[in-house]
Design a protein around this motif. Structure first.
Motif, PDB file in Angstrom:
ATOM      1  N   VAL A 188       0.861  -1.183   0.000  1.00 24.76           N
ATOM      2  CA  VAL A 188       0.000   0.000   0.000  1.00 24.76           C
ATOM      3  C   VAL A 188       0.900   1.237   0.000  1.00 24.76           C
ATOM      4  O   VAL A 188       1.650   1.468   0.955  1.00 24.76           O
ATOM      5  CB  VAL A 188      -0.941   0.020   1.214  1.00 24.76           C
ATOM      6  CG1 VAL A 188      -1.800   1.288   1.201  1.00 24.76           C
ATOM      7  CG2 VAL A 188      -1.821  -1.216   1.231  1.00 24.76           C
ATOM      8  N   GLY A 189       0.829   1.998  -1.094  1.00 24.33           N
ATOM      9  CA  GLY A 189       1.666   3.184  -1.217  1.00 24.33           C
ATOM     10  C   GLY A 189       0.851   4.459  -1.158  1.00 24.33           C
ATOM     11  O   GLY A 189      -0.350   4.454  -1.434  1.00 24.33           O
ATOM     12  N   PRO A 190       1.479   5.583  -0.822  1.00 21.37           N
ATOM     13  CA  PRO A 190       0.786   6.866  -0.819  1.00 21.37           C
ATOM     14  C   PRO A 190       0.712   7.466  -2.225  1.00 21.37           C
ATOM     15  O   PRO A 190      -0.366   7.553  -2.814  1.00 21.37           O
ATOM     16  CB  PRO A 190       1.623   7.711   0.140  1.00 21.37           C
ATOM     17  CG  PRO A 190       2.991   7.103   0.081  1.00 21.37           C
ATOM     18  CD  PRO A 190       2.837   5.669  -0.287  1.00 21.37           C
ATOM     19  N   HIS A 191       1.848   7.847  -2.781  1.00 19.81           N
ATOM     20  CA  HIS A 191       1.956   8.404  -4.130  1.00 19.81           C
ATOM     21  C   HIS A 191       3.114   7.711  -4.845  1.00 19.81           C
ATOM     22  O   HIS A 191       4.109   7.349  -4.206  1.00 19.81           O
ATOM     23  CB  HIS A 191       2.240   9.914  -4.085  1.00 19.81           C
ATOM     24  CG  HIS A 191       1.213  10.715  -3.369  1.00 19.81           C
ATOM     25  ND1 HIS A 191       0.049  11.138  -3.964  1.00 19.81           N
ATOM     26  CD2 HIS A 191       1.181  11.177  -2.088  1.00 19.81           C
ATOM     27  CE1 HIS A 191      -0.665  11.835  -3.096  1.00 19.81           C
ATOM     28  NE2 HIS A 191      -0.006  11.864  -1.948  1.00 19.81           N
ATOM     29  N   PRO A 192       3.046   7.528  -6.158  1.00 21.53           N
ATOM     30  CA  PRO A 192       4.159   6.901  -6.892  1.00 21.53           C
ATOM     31  C   PRO A 192       5.278   7.900  -7.183  1.00 21.53           C
ATOM     32  O   PRO A 192       5.557   8.255  -8.322  1.00 21.53           O
ATOM     33  CB  PRO A 192       3.491   6.411  -8.176  1.00 21.53           C
ATOM     34  CG  PRO A 192       2.362   7.364  -8.402  1.00 21.53           C
ATOM     35  CD  PRO A 192       1.867   7.753  -7.029  1.00 21.53           C
ATOM     36  N   THR A 233       0.469  -3.861  -5.997  1.00 18.96           N
ATOM     37  CA  THR A 233       0.517  -2.525  -5.419  1.00 18.96           C
ATOM     38  C   THR A 233      -0.810  -1.794  -5.566  1.00 18.96           C
ATOM     39  O   THR A 233      -1.519  -1.952  -6.563  1.00 18.96           O
ATOM     40  CB  THR A 233       1.606  -1.671  -6.097  1.00 18.96           C
ATOM     41  OG1 THR A 233       1.256  -1.477  -7.463  1.00 18.96           O
ATOM     42  CG2 THR A 233       2.956  -2.353  -6.029  1.00 18.96           C
ATOM     43  N   VAL A 234      -1.105  -0.997  -4.541  1.00 19.78           N
ATOM     44  CA  VAL A 234      -2.227  -0.067  -4.583  1.00 19.78           C
ATOM     45  C   VAL A 234      -1.731   1.269  -4.031  1.00 19.78           C
ATOM     46  O   VAL A 234      -1.166   1.318  -2.934  1.00 19.78           O
ATOM     47  CB  VAL A 234      -3.422  -0.552  -3.744  1.00 19.78           C
ATOM     48  CG1 VAL A 234      -4.520   0.519  -3.718  1.00 19.78           C
ATOM     49  CG2 VAL A 234      -3.975  -1.866  -4.277  1.00 19.78           C
ATOM     50  N   PHE A 235      -1.925   2.335  -4.802  1.00 15.44           N
ATOM     51  CA  PHE A 235      -1.579   3.678  -4.331  1.00 15.44           C
ATOM     52  C   PHE A 235      -2.859   4.401  -3.919  1.00 15.44           C
ATOM     53  O   PHE A 235      -3.811   4.475  -4.702  1.00 15.44           O
ATOM     54  CB  PHE A 235      -0.847   4.466  -5.418  1.00 15.44           C
ATOM     55  CG  PHE A 235       0.566   4.005  -5.643  1.00 15.44           C
ATOM     56  CD1 PHE A 235       1.584   4.423  -4.811  1.00 15.44           C
ATOM     57  CD2 PHE A 235       0.875   3.118  -6.669  1.00 15.44           C
ATOM     58  CE1 PHE A 235       2.886   3.989  -5.000  1.00 15.44           C
ATOM     59  CE2 PHE A 235       2.170   2.672  -6.870  1.00 15.44           C
ATOM     60  CZ  PHE A 235       3.186   3.113  -6.035  1.00 15.44           C
ATOM     61  N   VAL A 236      -2.877   4.942  -2.699  1.00 13.20           N
ATOM     62  CA  VAL A 236      -4.082   5.601  -2.182  1.00 13.20           C
ATOM     63  C   VAL A 236      -4.063   7.108  -2.432  1.00 13.20           C
ATOM     64  O   VAL A 236      -5.023   7.809  -2.095  1.00 13.20           O
ATOM     65  CB  VAL A 236      -4.267   5.315  -0.680  1.00 13.20           C
ATOM     66  CG1 VAL A 236      -4.469   3.830  -0.444  1.00 13.20           C
ATOM     67  CG2 VAL A 236      -3.085   5.834   0.141  1.00 13.20           C
TER      68      VAL A 236
END
Length: 364
Positions: free
Chosen positions: A162-166, A192-195
């Motif tokens: 779980v990532g914030p920004h790429p 991956t999932v970016f929130v």
């Protein structure tokens, strides 16, 4: 008798020279405490990015005591708010200001230009000026070690991230984590999932649950809260935290966590500024410096895995192992690091691609 006196004087003189050298080496602080400011993007809380920087601030105060006077300002947005706070601190006589977010870089650079007598350091910044510099951590070193734990633990060969920004900081952690996992388990993949937020507990937990539903049996993250750890614990899934030791949120399924420790760095900068020896130069602290550490291993980590991680950690600290040694291909199969080459630390801020084994995310 004269010779006996000389024999006593010689060691005393030598000892005096040593004491004098030590005194000269100690940074000289003014009679009044040096005023040091800290600007945080979010609340300090009890885990996460701002919390770890504040732990560094506390260590600084323990180390230097009455020689410094520290003020922290939290919940300051990037942009005009950051510029306003930095200017106010400068006008109030703060001679050293640490600002702990990349988005503070340009606003605070403008303040630095107006206040040559004050020193400014911004985390993740890449620009320099006579009284301004950036500092960062080698997340990739800890990420590689954490990846080994994940690769040894997963049974489904699906690990969730779980990532914030790429952005580059996040991508070099994710890449190194994936390389570490696949170094011990070539079948491992990282979904991956970016929130698209640095701080959004509900979205982080939703992303963690979605990854579990896709088959992930180990989770990690680069986000600020323990939401991913909580999601993992509730579903019996292994979890590796980021920023802080979050084992209390997942007592049964916590594997380890990547922790950053800024206390030594903050102390050294203050001492150098006090001594007049500080120079603007980008700083990257890693495993060897104690800036990047792993949290204690949880109950699910085998002794074999723990021993392997410890051995690799020593190799990284000594320089024998460079995480981004080639050959490395991105998720589209394009060669990014040739065999016999390494991806230099100075280039990490330009990383906008993801390695083989990462599923989803973005690769350019």
């Amino acid at each position: 008798m004269l010779e006996q006196l000389k024999s006593l004087v010689r060691p005393i003189a030598a000892l005096s020279a040593v004491v004098a050298a030590v005194v000269v080496a100690v940074p000289s602080f003014a009679a009044d405490p040096m005023k040091v400011g800290f600007i945080y993007l979010g609340p300090v809380g009890d885990t996460g990015w701002s919390y770890q920087h504040d732990q560094g601030r506390l260590a600084l105060e323990r180390n230097l005591g009455s020689k410094i006077s520290v003020r922290t300002v939290a919940n300051i947005n990037e942009g005009p708010d950051a510029e306003r706070v930095a200017r106010e601190l400068s006008m109030d006589g703060y001679k050293l200001i640490f600002a702990t977010s990349f988005g503070y870089m340009k606003p605070i650079m403008s303040v630095a230009a107006e206040n040559p007598g004050t020193t400014y350091l911004v985390s993740s910044a890449y620009l320099n000026a006579p009284n301004f510099s950036g500092y960062n951590a080698k997340w990739h070193e800890g990420g590689y070690l954490a990846g080994i734990v994940a690769g040894k633990t997963t049974k489904s060969n699906i690990i969730g991230f779980v990532g914030p920004h790429p952005v580059p900081d996040v991508m070099w952690y994710l890449n190194a984590f994936t390389l570490g996992a696949r170094s011990v388990n070539p079948m491992a993949t990282v979904r991956t999932v970016f929130v698209n937020s640095w701080y959004d507990p509900s979205r982080e937990q939703e992303a963690g649950n979605a990854l579990i539903n896709q088959g992930a049996d180990v989770l990690t993250h680069f986000t600020n809260t323990p939401a991913v750890a909580i999601a993992a614990e509730s579903k019996g899934v292994g979890v590796i935290s980021f920023h802080s030791d979050m084992r209390r949120f997942a007592p049964k399924n916590y594997l380890t966590g990547l922790v950053h420790d800024w206390g030594g760095f903050y102390t050294k900068v203050v001492q150098n500024v006090a001594a007049g020896s500080w120079k603007p130069s980008p700083y990257m602290g890693g495993v060897a410096d104690g800036v990047v550490k792993l949290a204690p291993f949880g109950p699910r980590v085998t002794q074999e895995t723990a021993d392997l991680v410890t051995a690799k950690q020593k190799e990284i600290a000594s320089g024998r192992l460079n995480v981004f040694s080639g050959p490395i291909r991105d998720q589209n199969g394009q060669a990014r690091v040739a065999a016999g080459s390494v991806y230099a630390d100075a280039e990490l801020g330009k990383m906008n691609w993801l390695v083989e084994g990462v599923l989803g995310g973005t690769s350019k």
